[in-house]
Write a protein that holds these residues in place. Sequence first.
Motif, short mmCIF file in Angstrom:
data_model
loop_
_atom_site.label_atom_id
_atom_site.label_comp_id
_atom_site.label_asym_id
_atom_site.label_seq_id
_atom_site.Cartn_x
_atom_site.Cartn_y
_atom_site.Cartn_z
N SER A 1 0.85 -1.19 0.00
CA SER A 1 0.00 0.00 0.00
C SER A 1 0.89 1.24 0.00
CB SER A 1 -0.90 0.01 1.23
OG SER A 1 -0.15 0.34 2.38
N GLU B 1 2.71 1.79 3.27
CA GLU B 1 3.80 0.84 3.49
C GLU B 1 5.00 1.20 2.61
OE1 GLU B 1 1.15 -3.11 4.68
OE2 GLU B 1 1.46 -2.63 2.59
N ALA C 1 2.21 11.87 4.30
CA ALA C 1 1.00 12.20 3.55
C ALA C 1 0.14 10.96 3.27
CB ALA C 1 1.36 12.89 2.24
N ASP D 1 -1.62 6.34 7.58
CA ASP D 1 -2.71 6.53 8.51
C ASP D 1 -2.15 7.29 9.72
OD1 ASP D 1 -1.76 4.58 10.49
OD2 ASP D 1 -2.41 3.05 9.07
N PRO D 2 -3.03 7.98 10.46
CA PRO D 2 -2.55 8.91 11.50
C PRO D 2 -1.62 8.27 12.54
CG PRO D 2 -4.85 9.33 11.05
CD PRO D 2 -4.49 8.10 10.27
N ILE D 3 -1.90 7.05 12.95
CA ILE D 3 -1.03 6.43 13.96
C ILE D 3 0.35 6.15 13.36
CG2 ILE D 3 -0.68 4.40 15.41
CD1 ILE D 3 -2.84 5.91 16.65
N GLY E 1 -9.56 3.93 7.50
CA GLY E 1 -9.01 2.69 8.03
C GLY E 1 -7.50 2.71 7.92
N GLU E 2 -6.85 1.74 8.56
CA GLU E 2 -5.39 1.75 8.59
C GLU E 2 -4.78 1.49 7.20
OE1 GLU E 2 -7.22 -0.73 9.97
OE2 GLU E 2 -6.44 -2.63 9.19
N ASN E 3 -3.49 1.77 7.05
CA ASN E 3 -2.78 1.41 5.82
C ASN E 3 -2.93 -0.09 5.60
OD1 ASN E 3 -0.23 3.74 6.68
ND2 ASN E 3 -1.66 3.95 5.00
N GLY E 4 -3.35 -0.45 4.39
CA GLY E 4 -3.51 -1.87 4.10
C GLY E 4 -4.84 -2.45 4.56
N GLN F 1 -5.27 7.70 -6.25
CA GLN F 1 -4.41 8.25 -5.22
C GLN F 1 -3.18 8.92 -5.85
OE1 GLN F 1 -3.52 5.22 -2.42
NE2 GLN F 1 -2.39 6.55 -1.05
N VAL G 1 -4.22 14.56 0.12
CA VAL G 1 -2.77 14.38 0.22
C VAL G 1 -2.05 15.44 -0.62
CG1 VAL G 1 -0.87 12.86 -0.44
CG2 VAL G 1 -2.84 11.94 0.78
N HIS H 1 -7.33 9.50 5.17
CA HIS H 1 -6.86 9.37 6.56
C HIS H 1 -7.04 10.67 7.31
CE1 HIS H 1 -3.99 6.23 4.89
NE2 HIS H 1 -4.83 5.61 5.67
N GLU I 1 -9.34 15.32 10.44
CA GLU I 1 -9.86 16.69 10.61
C GLU I 1 -10.77 17.06 9.44
OE1 GLU I 1 -9.33 18.17 13.40
OE2 GLU I 1 -7.71 16.91 14.17
N ARG J 1 -8.87 3.63 17.43
CA ARG J 1 -7.59 2.94 17.66
C ARG J 1 -7.45 1.71 16.77
NH1 ARG J 1 -3.12 4.83 20.15
NH2 ARG J 1 -3.90 6.85 20.75
N ASN K 1 -6.28 2.40 13.46
CA ASN K 1 -5.04 3.18 13.39
C ASN K 1 -5.25 4.67 13.12
OD1 ASN K 1 -2.77 1.81 14.09
ND2 ASN K 1 -1.85 1.85 12.05
N LEU K 2 -6.40 5.17 13.54
CA LEU K 2 -6.67 6.60 13.36
C LEU K 2 -6.45 7.33 14.68
CD1 LEU K 2 -9.97 6.36 11.29
CD2 LEU K 2 -7.69 6.80 10.42
N LEU K 3 -6.53 8.64 14.62
CA LEU K 3 -6.51 9.45 15.84
C LEU K 3 -7.85 10.15 15.97
CD1 LEU K 3 -3.07 11.26 15.52
CD2 LEU K 3 -3.67 9.56 17.24
N GLN L 1 -8.65 16.50 16.73
CA GLN L 1 -7.96 17.20 17.83
C GLN L 1 -8.93 17.82 18.83
OE1 GLN L 1 -5.08 20.42 16.99
NE2 GLN L 1 -3.67 19.25 18.24
#
Lengths: 282, 273
Positions: free
Chosen positions: A145, A148, A172, A175-177, B34-37, B82, B163, B192, B195, B229, B232-234, B237
């Motif tokens: 991805s 990654e 960019a 994901d935020p974490i 959602g998280e990367n991947g 993307q 992005v 992602h 905000e 969590r 994998n997001l926050l 703020q």
Amino acid sequence: MPIIRVKGLSYRYPGSSRTVLKNITLNIDEGEYVVITGPSGCGKTTLCRCFNGLIPHFYGGNLEGEIIVNGFPVKETSTSTLAQYVGMVFQEPESQLFLLSVEREVAFGLENLGLPREEIVKRVDEALKLVGISHLRDRAPHELSGGEQQKVALAACIAMQPKILVLDEPTANLDPISAVNILNLLQSLRNKLGVTIILVEHRLEAVASVADRFIVMNDGMIVSDGDPRDVLSSTNIEGLGVGVPKVIQLYKDLKRRNVIFNLVPLTPKEVKACLMEVLEFD
Amino acid sequence: MIEISDLWFDYDGFPVLRGVSLKIELGEVVAIMGENGAGKTTLIRHFNGLLKPKRGYVKVFGVDTREATVAELSRRVGLVFQNPDHQLFAETVFDEVAFALKNFGFPEDVIERRVEWVLKMLDLYDLKDRSPFSLSGGERKRVAIASILSYDPDIIVFDEPTVGQDYGQKERLAQLIKLLKSQSKIIVVVTHDVEFVAENFPRVVLLSKGRVIADGSTRRVLTDEKLIRRANLLLPQVTQVAKHLVEFGVPGDLMWVSEIRGAILKVLGRGCT
């Protein structure tokens, strides 16, 4: 001690009449964590390309003024020499990745340096671990991805152990974490190894509390430069299209309503501390 | 509308989507996070038939994507990738944006008008004679968006549109999404950017490891720390600030600066100015 000295730098790309950098003077100290931000087209990526000699050696164009990086005058130093000291991670990792496995990708630059095999293996392991992608070592970069891939590009860069890391929106695609993890990783590279970090970024929420210094550019010039709290709360940068973090917007909003915090908060936790002080004072 | 039922997909046996079900109606604006991947990009590539389900089905306006060609589906589903370089190829920005319109056989004057309109809207008009490849990353991204909007598809899917975009451009993108919504289109945005979503999207679908782990109002989903969590997001703020101030009676599901400002003024006993 400045590791980068820029004096009277002006630049135009070849075939263009637009001056994208206008008389920039700037010193960056060894071990500083600097964020450069500003609206698209303000010249921040162009400025970064001067730090590793892509400008003028690759792009050509018309360069005036002086840039000295780690003691080398950029105009008279080859990009391969500069590459030993300046690592660069770009916005689009795909343009940087081309090998068949993550491991090979990270090892590539080290092999070119002619390092002994054990040293290469050690550095690749360390870099993969630092970035948190050991599990991807046998995968093909083009199958990963975007996020990654960005981590692979960063690992390849870190493995070279540069003195200066220049990163153009490295989070960019993350994901935020993962983004926060990378920003913290950069901070620890700075703290442990004294690496100078220069980070181009639009999303300022997460970087505000890790950087030592913010530089805001607009139209080829530096319009604000200093402590993140001062820069982000200054009126200089209003109306420029800089994405000021919500905690700073809140600070300004409250100030307009006569609630004055005695510190410009950079994190939610600091907002709480500020509020408690106001409550005590009341 | 888009109807997805028990969608499974794998790349060479590596599972990416594991039983995704989802319905999106006309006029809806949905963020997929959602998280990367997590499988976000893989999911949206099913919308115009670029990928076909290994199990389950995807129907677009009632048509099963396995029974239609990508060309047929693309007329109604525009996908903005993307990485704009996967999309761009023409010699000038104008030609790039006009390409699909020409392909679909629109008359010259319509093409002229549409391209001009969309370039102006995306702040690209001054660049119309430039080569897309001479532009900055952010500008190329907007050209890719323009080339899709020009032929007016019913469903527009953006993969990570913020992005490389500065704040002003994000604001314009938000306005654009509102405009498209007012035309009763379906807008799906993979992002992602917590905000950006908190400010502009009513509905969030949260993917994690190939499954939908939440689907609902943005306020419910994005202020739920456990869910966030897992993906994998926050938290936004403002929500983080609110959660720090729960002991003062501040609700933990605030998302906007105006809300937290009001709550803090209340804590200070200064009313709701």
